[in-house]
Design an enzyme around this catalytic site. Sequence first.
Site, PDB file in Angstrom:
ATOM      1  N   ARG A 187       1.271  44.485  38.745  1.00  0.00           N
ATOM      2  CA  ARG A 187       0.798  44.730  40.103  1.00  0.00           C
ATOM      3  C   ARG A 187       1.881  44.252  41.066  1.00  0.00           C
ATOM      4  NH1 ARG A 187       1.817  40.144  41.432  1.00  0.00           N
ATOM      5  NH2 ARG A 187       0.879  40.672  43.417  1.00  0.00           N
ATOM      6  N   GLY A 188       1.666  44.547  42.365  1.00  0.00           N
ATOM      7  CA  GLY A 188       2.713  44.273  43.348  1.00  0.00           C
ATOM      8  C   GLY A 188       3.479  45.566  43.577  1.00  0.00           C
ATOM      9  N   ALA A 189       3.630  45.951  44.856  1.00  0.00           N
ATOM     10  CA  ALA A 189       4.136  47.290  45.162  1.00  0.00           C
ATOM     11  C   ALA A 189       5.464  47.646  44.468  1.00  0.00           C
ATOM     12  CB  ALA A 189       4.246  47.452  46.680  1.00  0.00           C
ATOM     13  N   GLN A 229      -4.434  36.255  43.229  1.00  0.00           N
ATOM     14  CA  GLN A 229      -2.978  36.357  42.995  1.00  0.00           C
ATOM     15  C   GLN A 229      -2.263  35.072  43.430  1.00  0.00           C
ATOM     16  OE1 GLN A 229      -4.846  38.817  44.259  1.00  0.00           O
ATOM     17  NE2 GLN A 229      -4.058  40.835  43.736  1.00  0.00           N
ATOM     18  N   ASP A 255       2.589  46.602  51.081  1.00  0.00           N
ATOM     19  CA  ASP A 255       2.389  47.714  50.142  1.00  0.00           C
ATOM     20  C   ASP A 255       2.773  49.045  50.752  1.00  0.00           C
ATOM     21  OD1 ASP A 255       0.499  45.469  49.153  1.00  0.00           O
ATOM     22  OD2 ASP A 255       0.813  46.828  47.464  1.00  0.00           O
ATOM     23  N   ASN A 276      -1.129  45.422  53.532  1.00  0.00           N
ATOM     24  CA  ASN A 276      -0.838  44.402  52.513  1.00  0.00           C
ATOM     25  C   ASN A 276      -2.166  43.864  51.995  1.00  0.00           C
ATOM     26  OD1 ASN A 276       1.096  42.791  51.005  1.00  0.00           O
ATOM     27  ND2 ASN A 276       0.417  41.045  52.222  1.00  0.00           N
TER      28      ASN A 276
HETATM   29  O1  MRU Z   1      -3.248  44.319  44.377  1.00  0.00           O
HETATM   30  P1  MRU Z   1      -1.843  43.819  44.197  1.00  0.00           P
HETATM   31  O2  MRU Z   1      -1.765  42.501  43.525  1.00  0.00           O
HETATM   32  O3  MRU Z   1      -0.951  44.870  43.584  1.00  0.00           O
HETATM   33  O4  MRU Z   1      -1.331  43.602  45.684  1.00  0.00           O
HETATM   34  C1  MRU Z   1      -0.036  43.092  45.903  1.00  0.00           C
HETATM   35  C2  MRU Z   1       0.245  42.837  47.334  1.00  0.00           C
HETATM   36  O5  MRU Z   1      -0.535  43.113  48.208  1.00  0.00           O
HETATM   37  C3  MRU Z   1       1.596  42.295  47.649  1.00  0.00           C
HETATM   38  O6  MRU Z   1       1.542  41.465  48.773  1.00  0.00           O
HETATM   39  C4  MRU Z   1       2.535  43.470  47.948  1.00  0.00           C
HETATM   40  O7  MRU Z   1       2.498  44.402  46.912  1.00  0.00           O
HETATM   41  C5  MRU Z   1       3.913  43.032  48.161  1.00  0.00           C
HETATM   42  S1  MRU Z   1       4.619  42.531  46.610  1.00  0.00           S
HETATM   43  C6  MRU Z   1       6.219  42.243  46.763  1.00  0.00           C
END
Ligand code: MRU
Length: 348
Positions: free
Chosen positions: A52-54, A197, A238, A248
Amino acid sequence: MTQPNKKTVQALQWTGALLKVLDQRQLPEALVYDDYHDAAGVTEAITTMRVRGAPAIGIAAAYGVALSAIQHCAEDPIHWQQKVTADIAMLAKSRPTAVNLFWALDQMKSLLKQPLTNPPAAFIARSEKIHADDIAANTKMGELGANLLTGAKGVMTHCNTGALATGGYGTALGVIRSATQRQPLNVYAGETRPWLQGARLTVWELAQDGIPVTLLADSAAAWLMKSGAIDWIIVGADRIAANGDTANKIGTYSLAVLAKQHGVKVMVVAPTTTIDWAIENGSRIEIEQRNQNELLPACYIKEGSLVSAWNPVFDVTPAELISAIVTERGVVLKPTEQGMGDLNHDIR
Ligand code: MRU
């Protein structure tokens, strides 16, 4: 320039023939990598938030397309392009909000239009480049963001934006990593309900790298800001619209509103692959709703239950609440459409 710590945990490891994905659902209790050999597996890993994480989602998807090309070129040398196209469509449905996913898939898809002497090698090379470019962007943003923190005593971050969420250094957490190498900094991390997270990933990742961090309940953020301990809220993104509105992790908008009340600045750190130039503002960003069972206590997960849950996992912070957007191409202070556009015309 700061270089990534070679010991920092990696969310994704490409072996040349398969993708190893760290199952982030099991952190911090267990560090388990699973092997993925095809696009269907990678799609499932993204949907279920093993990765996960963009930026990490985009990189994983790119490797998923490389796996697709390896598989289908071997199995069906005549129709492999149709099969890779179908796999790209499948990967695109894995999660809706992070634009890095669609950016990375577009990059991979563009190879289908080119004459290739060795298609698998070309797909592998492109996905490795997407991965390497993300790490380079992270380290650059780390430096640029740390410049803004000169003299700051305390920062708070939200969600996990570190090596676990990117190619290997971090966006907001990359800035925090770089800044802590330059100056003493009190780092606070919100739990980030409901998926935690912050509590499960961010504090673990920082501690692994020897960076002290203080965890707080999301609901304690206002009181912490009121205490004067926080100079900056630092978050990732995101999807960023052309005017700077930023999607985000759910709770980011609340933090930005609280920051305004308490005179705290807000920094968004994201590579330009997170900017969606096609949308003029945040109202057009699709916000992912995840299964209510991720939020509901177990006793309410049953047929006929009178208790349901609303579980949007992102929100949109209007640009007017953001003090700075830090990208690898430069910093936009008090973002507006013009400021964002001036960032760099040739990346559109
Ligand atoms: O649902 P997730 O854990 O994928 O969400 C991640 C986020 O919202 C992060 O803040 C975003 O992707 C930036 S990661 C460098």
